[in-house]
Write an enzyme that holds these catalytic residues in place. Structure first.
Site, short mmCIF file in Angstrom:
data_model
loop_
_atom_site.label_atom_id
_atom_site.label_comp_id
_atom_site.label_asym_id
_atom_site.label_seq_id
_atom_site.Cartn_x
_atom_site.Cartn_y
_atom_site.Cartn_z
N ASP A 98 0.81 -1.22 0.00
CA ASP A 98 0.00 0.00 0.00
C ASP A 98 0.84 1.26 0.00
OD1 ASP A 98 0.73 -0.89 2.60
OD2 ASP A 98 -0.67 0.55 3.50
N GLU B 158 -0.55 -1.95 5.26
CA GLU B 158 0.39 -1.87 6.38
C GLU B 158 0.37 -0.48 7.00
OE1 GLU B 158 3.57 -1.03 8.84
OE2 GLU B 158 3.49 -0.11 6.86
N GLU B 159 0.20 0.55 6.17
CA GLU B 159 0.25 1.92 6.67
C GLU B 159 -0.85 2.22 7.67
OE1 GLU B 159 2.67 3.73 6.38
OE2 GLU B 159 3.73 3.20 4.54
N ARG C 236 18.36 -7.45 14.47
CA ARG C 236 18.86 -7.95 15.75
C ARG C 236 17.78 -8.76 16.43
NH1 ARG C 236 19.08 -2.84 19.98
NH2 ARG C 236 16.84 -2.73 20.40
#
Length: 402
Positions: A86, A143-144, A183
């Site tokens: 998106d 996702e936004e 990480r």
């Protein structure tokens, strides 16, 4: 084969030959950005390519999501790799010749690049087939708005397409192309939203004694909320309480009857997130009571802290070290980084790892994401694609599991 100056790994070298083709795909997507849950054109393009390369394609997962499945060999092992599709509601000002053709919509976060990277890897994996197991490529909407991952999972993502582990990446402006960052443990922050309405008694600005002024209450609340991070959160932790909106009144001589506030709340540890939630509620209720306000209060938990699991992070770092060398693999998050990512929801359901991909630090691609001048760096495509290819081949190796 000519070698790229940043790497001598054969997978990256092979994928550099595909860079221009997938840059063209990326730039086409960039010209036609689509907002969350509206990614119909993008999803159709993704599905078309996956079918052409021999994937079993499932469309409409969680709205406009696409899942491509490729099985090879006889192993029951499986892996999921996610890319977001998106765009953002931003007017583009990058100046690139392939800028958005749609006013008020822009790929200002590089999801066009993430999609192109996974497509590049998808074709190579289908051609090479150096793995034994099931590959699930997850092209996620929205996702936004921090809702697409949950929508796909609510639609049975991990039931319909089982994944032993899931992985995703995001481009990182400022990190050189050919470099990566990841990480074990927390990598991105939680993101919560708070809506507050303080309702008092309005009246004439010349007679405030006959009112209950919500603006005074709101002003005190804004200042009091700033004490949470300063006085309740340990100085070794990172957290933010931002009042991003305060709206009240229309005229200088009128005291309004209500004031509205909107807050953004972020933390990098679940226990700090809970502390922020507790203290925001206590302070808001206290200020409202002191000023005689009626209170409407809503605390919305959007996404949790994104936590990379140990084994999957070690695997990702092993693959990255082989691809680009240890000198181009970082583990230290930039100071004060509090971005959020709804892939965190997937990592609450499945083990996995989230990785930052260098997007460069000069030209339009050096702009920070969510900036009207931003552009994804096409030079990062083969590096991201090589990561996915080697991760799949290593995780689903034909010998013993890595």
């Amino acid at each position: 084969m000519s070698q790229h100056p940043l790497t001598q790994h054969e997978t990256v070298e092979r994928l550099f030959a595909s860079q221009e083709a997938f840059a063209r795909i990326r730039r086409d997507l960039h010209q036609h950005p689509e907002l969350g849950f509206e990614e119909a054109r993008t999803a159709a393009i993704v599905a078309g390519y996956l079918r052409e390369w021999g994937y079993e394609v499932h469309e409409g997962v969680g709205g406009t999501g696409v899942v491509g499945v490729l099985r090879q060999g006889s192993s029951a092992r499986s892996i999921g790799i996610r890319a977001d599709m998106d765009a953002l509601p931003i007017d583009e000002a990058s100046g690139v010749p392939y800028a958005s053709q749609h006013a008020g919509r822009m790929h200002a976060c590089g999801h066009d690049g993430h999609t192109a990277i996974l497509l590049c890897a998808a074709r190579d994996l289908a051609e090479q087939r150096h793995f034994d197991g099931t590959l699930n490529l997850i092209f996620q909407p929205a996702e936004e708005t921090l809702g697409g991952a949950v929508a796909m999972m609510d639609d049975g993502l991990f039931v319909r397409f089982p994944c032993d582990a899931v992985y995703a990446l995001h481009n990182a402006p400022g990190l050189p192309v050919g470099c990566f960052l990841t990480r074990e443990g927390a990598l991105t922050a939680s993101s919560d939203r708070v809506s507050i309405r303080l309702t008092g008694v309005g009246g004439h600005g010349a007679m405030p004694h006959l009112t209950k002024d919500p603006i005074v209450a709101a002003a005190e609340l804004v200042l009091a909320l700033q004490s949470i991070v300063a006085r309740n959160v340990p100085s070794t932790e990172v957290a933010v309480v931002t009042v991003g909106m305060l709206k009240a009144g229309e005229a200088a001589n009128v005291i309004p009857d209500h004031a509205d506030l909107r807050l953004s709340v972020r933390a990098t540890k679940p226990e700090v997130r809970e502390l922020l939630k507790q203290r925001i509620g206590e302070i808001t209720r206290g200020v409202a009571a002191v000023h005689g306000m009626e209170l409407h209060y809503e605390y919305e938990e959007l996404v949790p802290v994104l936590v990379n699991t140990p084994e999957e992070t070690r695997l990702a770092r092993q693959v990255l070290t082989e691809l680009v060398g240890p000198q181009r693999l970082q583990s230290d998050i930039p100071s004060g980084f509090l971005g959020s990512e709804d892939f965190a929801w997937m990592l609450e359901r499945r083990p996995g790892c989230y990785i930052a991909l260098g997007n460069g630090n000069s030209g339009p691609s050096g702009c920070m994401v969510h900036n009207p001048g931003y552009d994804f760096n096409d030079g990062a495509i083969p590096f991201g694609a090589a990561l996915w290819v080697r991760l799949v081949e290593t995780s689903l190796s034909r010998g013993e599991q890595a």
